[in-house]
Scaffold this motif. Structure first.
Motif, PDB file in Angstrom:
ATOM      1  N   ILE A 105      40.011  46.686  32.735  1.00 24.06           N
ATOM      2  CA  ILE A 105      41.442  46.703  32.426  1.00 24.06           C
ATOM      3  C   ILE A 105      41.752  45.749  31.290  1.00 24.06           C
ATOM      4  O   ILE A 105      42.566  46.047  30.408  1.00 24.06           O
ATOM      5  N   ASP A 106      41.102  44.604  31.297  1.00 21.86           N
ATOM      6  CA  ASP A 106      41.286  43.621  30.225  1.00 21.86           C
ATOM      7  C   ASP A 106      40.920  44.239  28.876  1.00 21.86           C
ATOM      8  O   ASP A 106      41.672  44.143  27.896  1.00 21.86           O
ATOM      9  N   GLU A 107      39.770  44.920  28.842  1.00 21.06           N
ATOM     10  CA  GLU A 107      39.308  45.546  27.589  1.00 21.06           C
ATOM     11  C   GLU A 107      40.193  46.739  27.215  1.00 21.06           C
ATOM     12  O   GLU A 107      40.570  46.913  26.054  1.00 21.06           O
ATOM     13  N   PHE A 108      40.498  47.580  28.206  1.00 20.26           N
ATOM     14  CA  PHE A 108      41.346  48.754  27.945  1.00 20.26           C
ATOM     15  C   PHE A 108      42.705  48.326  27.405  1.00 20.26           C
ATOM     16  O   PHE A 108      43.232  48.912  26.465  1.00 20.26           O
ATOM     17  N   GLY A 109      43.274  47.316  28.038  1.00 19.52           N
ATOM     18  CA  GLY A 109      44.613  46.865  27.669  1.00 19.52           C
ATOM     19  C   GLY A 109      44.671  46.324  26.255  1.00 19.52           C
ATOM     20  O   GLY A 109      45.571  46.671  25.474  1.00 19.52           O
ATOM     21  N   VAL A 110      43.702  45.463  25.909  1.00 20.22           N
ATOM     22  CA  VAL A 110      43.676  44.884  24.563  1.00 20.22           C
ATOM     23  C   VAL A 110      43.492  45.990  23.524  1.00 20.22           C
ATOM     24  O   VAL A 110      44.138  45.994  22.465  1.00 20.22           O
ATOM     25  N   HIS A 111      42.634  46.968  23.842  1.00 17.59           N
ATOM     26  CA  HIS A 111      42.378  48.074  22.907  1.00 17.59           C
ATOM     27  C   HIS A 111      43.636  48.905  22.674  1.00 17.59           C
ATOM     28  O   HIS A 111      44.003  49.184  21.526  1.00 17.59           O
ATOM     29  N   ARG A 131      44.903  36.239  57.338  1.00 13.70           N
ATOM     30  CA  ARG A 131      45.579  35.066  57.895  1.00 13.70           C
ATOM     31  C   ARG A 131      46.912  34.792  57.225  1.00 13.70           C
ATOM     32  O   ARG A 131      47.923  34.593  57.883  1.00 13.70           O
ATOM     33  N   THR A 132      46.904  34.756  55.886  1.00 18.44           N
ATOM     34  CA  THR A 132      48.125  34.364  55.169  1.00 18.44           C
ATOM     35  C   THR A 132      48.898  35.541  54.619  1.00 18.44           C
ATOM     36  O   THR A 132      50.025  35.393  54.173  1.00 18.44           O
ATOM     37  N   LYS A 133      48.264  36.742  54.583  1.00 17.55           N
ATOM     38  CA  LYS A 133      48.850  37.963  54.015  1.00 17.55           C
ATOM     39  C   LYS A 133      49.009  37.871  52.499  1.00 17.55           C
ATOM     40  O   LYS A 133      49.648  38.707  51.883  1.00 17.55           O
ATOM     41  N   GLY A 134      48.435  36.852  51.873  1.00 19.14           N
ATOM     42  CA  GLY A 134      48.547  36.705  50.419  1.00 19.14           C
ATOM     43  C   GLY A 134      47.336  37.301  49.719  1.00 19.14           C
ATOM     44  O   GLY A 134      46.368  37.727  50.343  1.00 19.14           O
ATOM     45  N   SER A 135      47.390  37.344  48.369  1.00 18.57           N
ATOM     46  CA  SER A 135      46.280  37.865  47.589  1.00 18.57           C
ATOM     47  C   SER A 135      45.084  36.929  47.689  1.00 18.57           C
ATOM     48  O   SER A 135      45.242  35.719  47.725  1.00 18.57           O
ATOM     49  N   ILE A 136      43.877  37.512  47.696  1.00 21.28           N
ATOM     50  CA  ILE A 136      42.689  36.680  47.843  1.00 21.28           C
ATOM     51  C   ILE A 136      41.713  36.818  46.674  1.00 21.28           C
ATOM     52  O   ILE A 136      40.784  36.045  46.559  1.00 21.28           O
ATOM     53  N   LEU A 137      41.931  37.781  45.778  1.00 24.24           N
ATOM     54  CA  LEU A 137      41.003  37.941  44.668  1.00 24.24           C
ATOM     55  C   LEU A 137      41.466  37.239  43.399  1.00 24.24           C
ATOM     56  O   LEU A 137      40.659  36.738  42.638  1.00 24.24           O
ATOM     57  N   GLY A 138      42.757  37.249  43.137  1.00 22.47           N
ATOM     58  CA  GLY A 138      43.263  36.621  41.923  1.00 22.47           C
ATOM     59  C   GLY A 138      42.791  37.332  40.675  1.00 22.47           C
ATOM     60  O   GLY A 138      42.160  36.749  39.804  1.00 22.47           O
ATOM     61  N   ASP A 139      43.078  38.662  40.602  1.00 21.00           N
ATOM     62  CA  ASP A 139      42.611  39.458  39.466  1.00 21.00           C
ATOM     63  C   ASP A 139      43.080  38.919  38.132  1.00 21.00           C
ATOM     64  O   ASP A 139      42.426  39.119  37.108  1.00 21.00           O
ATOM     65  N   LYS A 140      44.220  38.245  38.121  1.00 19.78           N
ATOM     66  CA  LYS A 140      44.771  37.767  36.853  1.00 19.78           C
ATOM     67  C   LYS A 140      43.815  36.808  36.166  1.00 19.78           C
ATOM     68  O   LYS A 140      43.769  36.727  34.936  1.00 19.78           O
ATOM     69  N   THR A 141      43.021  36.085  36.946  1.00 25.16           N
ATOM     70  CA  THR A 141      42.092  35.122  36.359  1.00 25.16           C
ATOM     71  C   THR A 141      40.961  35.817  35.618  1.00 25.16           C
ATOM     72  O   THR A 141      40.302  35.203  34.778  1.00 25.16           O
ATOM     73  N   ARG A 142      40.714  37.100  35.924  1.00 25.86           N
ATOM     74  CA  ARG A 142      39.631  37.825  35.266  1.00 25.86           C
ATOM     75  C   ARG A 142      40.130  38.663  34.091  1.00 25.86           C
ATOM     76  O   ARG A 142      39.349  39.354  33.464  1.00 25.86           O
ATOM     77  N   MET A 143      41.429  38.657  33.868  1.00 25.70           N
ATOM     78  CA  MET A 143      41.977  39.356  32.700  1.00 25.70           C
ATOM     79  C   MET A 143      42.348  38.301  31.658  1.00 25.70           C
ATOM     80  O   MET A 143      43.515  38.065  31.369  1.00 25.70           O
ATOM     81  N   GLU A 144      41.320  37.673  31.110  1.00 32.06           N
ATOM     82  CA  GLU A 144      41.526  36.508  30.246  1.00 32.06           C
ATOM     83  C   GLU A 144      42.296  36.845  28.972  1.00 32.06           C
ATOM     84  O   GLU A 144      43.135  36.067  28.518  1.00 32.06           O
ATOM     85  N   LYS A 145      42.014  37.993  28.371  1.00 34.13           N
ATOM     86  CA  LYS A 145      42.669  38.357  27.106  1.00 34.13           C
ATOM     87  C   LYS A 145      44.107  38.810  27.336  1.00 34.13           C
ATOM     88  O   LYS A 145      45.016  38.406  26.612  1.00 34.13           O
ATOM     89  N   LEU A 146      44.294  39.664  28.339  1.00 33.96           N
ATOM     90  CA  LEU A 146      45.641  40.180  28.596  1.00 33.96           C
ATOM     91  C   LEU A 146      46.575  39.101  29.124  1.00 33.96           C
ATOM     92  O   LEU A 146      47.778  39.138  28.874  1.00 33.96           O
ATOM     93  N   SER A 147      46.024  38.143  29.870  1.00 33.32           N
ATOM     94  CA  SER A 147      46.872  37.120  30.486  1.00 33.32           C
ATOM     95  C   SER A 147      47.572  36.246  29.460  1.00 33.32           C
ATOM     96  O   SER A 147      48.597  35.627  29.755  1.00 33.32           O
TER      97      SER A 147
END
Length: 365
Positions: A105-111, A131-147
């Motif tokens: 997604i990071d690459e697709f988005g930048v392109h 337990r917390t019902k919150g997000s556990i992967l944190g995808d935003k951290t892996r979209m370095e260019k788009l972020s």
């Protein structure tokens, strides 16, 4: 010692006993006062239409809230944003865990932003913590260019256990993003083998990301998801993995020939690429835009949008009825008694359910 007038806390001059003196205010108090300000529906709509990402983020939080007061404001905001929506291309992206969805997604988005301009919204649906019902992967951290891209908006949201890993309010979030001027919307699902029907019912193009060299590729993703895919791409086609990816692509193409022709009349394509190195990204986007040209000419694009609107109307009815039933205090008390009767073998599950429903309908009449 720093002069007050050079300090970031300096806020102008005040008159004290006829003498002008620097006025010192606490910026933290200012910030807290600002944070406590309650936005109205008009404030949200105005901010969204101006493309204010801070206001957009707050509006999405409002939409996801289960607080009845928040929901009332959220629905008003959505209704007022609706006339400004519907002008984007919506692309659903799914795949097995570890297939490289976030990197892709990071690459697709930048392109796509570089080649076609516009603005991109990424709705990344994370698995929820039990337990917390919150997000556990944190995808935003892996979209370095788009972020850090000025024309992108990334919103990770917990799936909250909803079907197919698609957050319950994602479709309403799409409306808000489109009203804010985002003409391209990616919806990334969890991809844990659950039904992706919910995602398919809110996007225009469903992209399936798969890996090669992980065993039997055709077993890696089930037929139900493959039949929904408008395009399948094999990731990590680089280095020593190229031959395996080409073989996997051939297997998928052969498998797709066994499926009935999709309702759109479009024949799903299978491509290979490398999200890490950025190989084949252009070809993937050429395929996606070829699909849009095809379905817009045939009229299927508008037909599918209308069918999706109808689908979500009925889904909303089902959800409201379910909530109304389980939140009814009388029914809540009866449920425990009926459950004990079923467990004791005194009633069948179907009889207990019918009695509960009869009691509910009698209460609301």
């Amino acid at each position: 010692m720093e002069h007050p007038e050079n300090s970031s806390e300096y806020a102008g001059l005040v008159v004290n006993d006829g003498v002008e003196q620097p006025s010192i205010i606490n910026p933290y108090l200012q910030r807290s006062r600002f944070a406590r300000r309650k936005l109205t529906a008009s404030d949200y709509v105005e901010g969204i239409l101006k493309g204010n990402t801070s206001i957009l983020g707050q509006a999405v939080t409002l939409v996801e809230s289960t607080n009845p007061d928040h929901q009332q404001v959220a629905q008003e905001v959505i209704e007022r944003c609706l006339p400004y929506s519907g002008k984007s291309v919506r692309i659903g992206i799914s795949g097995v865990p570890g297939a490289g969805k976030s990197t892709s997604i990071d690459e697709f988005g930048v392109h796509v932003l570089k080649e076609y301009g516009g603005k991109l919204a990424v709705l990344a649906i994370d698995p929820s913590s039990e337990r917390t019902k919150g997000s556990i992967l944190g995808d935003k951290t892996r979209m370095e260019k788009l972020s850090i891209h000025p024309d992108s908006f990334i919103r990770p949201s917990p799936s909250a256990g909803s079907l197919g890993g698609v957050a319950r309010k994602t479709r309403e979030t799409i409306i808000l993003c489109e009203a804010a001027g985002y003409d391209k919307v990616f919806v990334e699902t969890v991809g844990v083998g659950q039904s992706e029907t919910a995602c398919h019912s809110m996007v225009d193009f469903f992209l399936l990301i798969q890996l090669a060299g992980t065993g039997d590729e055709l077993q890696g993703i089930k037929r139900g998801i493959m039949e929904m895919a408008d395009g399948i791409i094999i990731n990590k086609c680089d280095g020593n993995n190229v031959d395996k990816c080409q073989l996997a692509a051939t297997q998928f193409r052969n498998a797709l020939h066994l499926f009935p022709m999709p309702e759109s009349g479009w024949t799903p394509q299978v491509l290979t690429y490398s999200g890490f190195f950025g190989y084949g990204i252009k070809e993937v986007w050429d395929m996606i835009f070829s699909y849009f040209d095809f379905v817009k000419k045939s009229g299927y694009f508008e037909y599918r949008r209308n069918e999706q609107s109808k689908y979500w109307m009925y889904e909303s009815i089902n959800e409201q009825l379910r909530n109304s039933f389980f939140q009814n205090n009388t029914i809540h008390d009866m449920l425990m008694a009926e459950e004990k009767s079923v467990l004791a073998g005194q009633k069948t599950s179907f009889v207990a359910a019918k009695q509960l429903l009869d009691a509910y309908f009698a209460l609301i009449h």
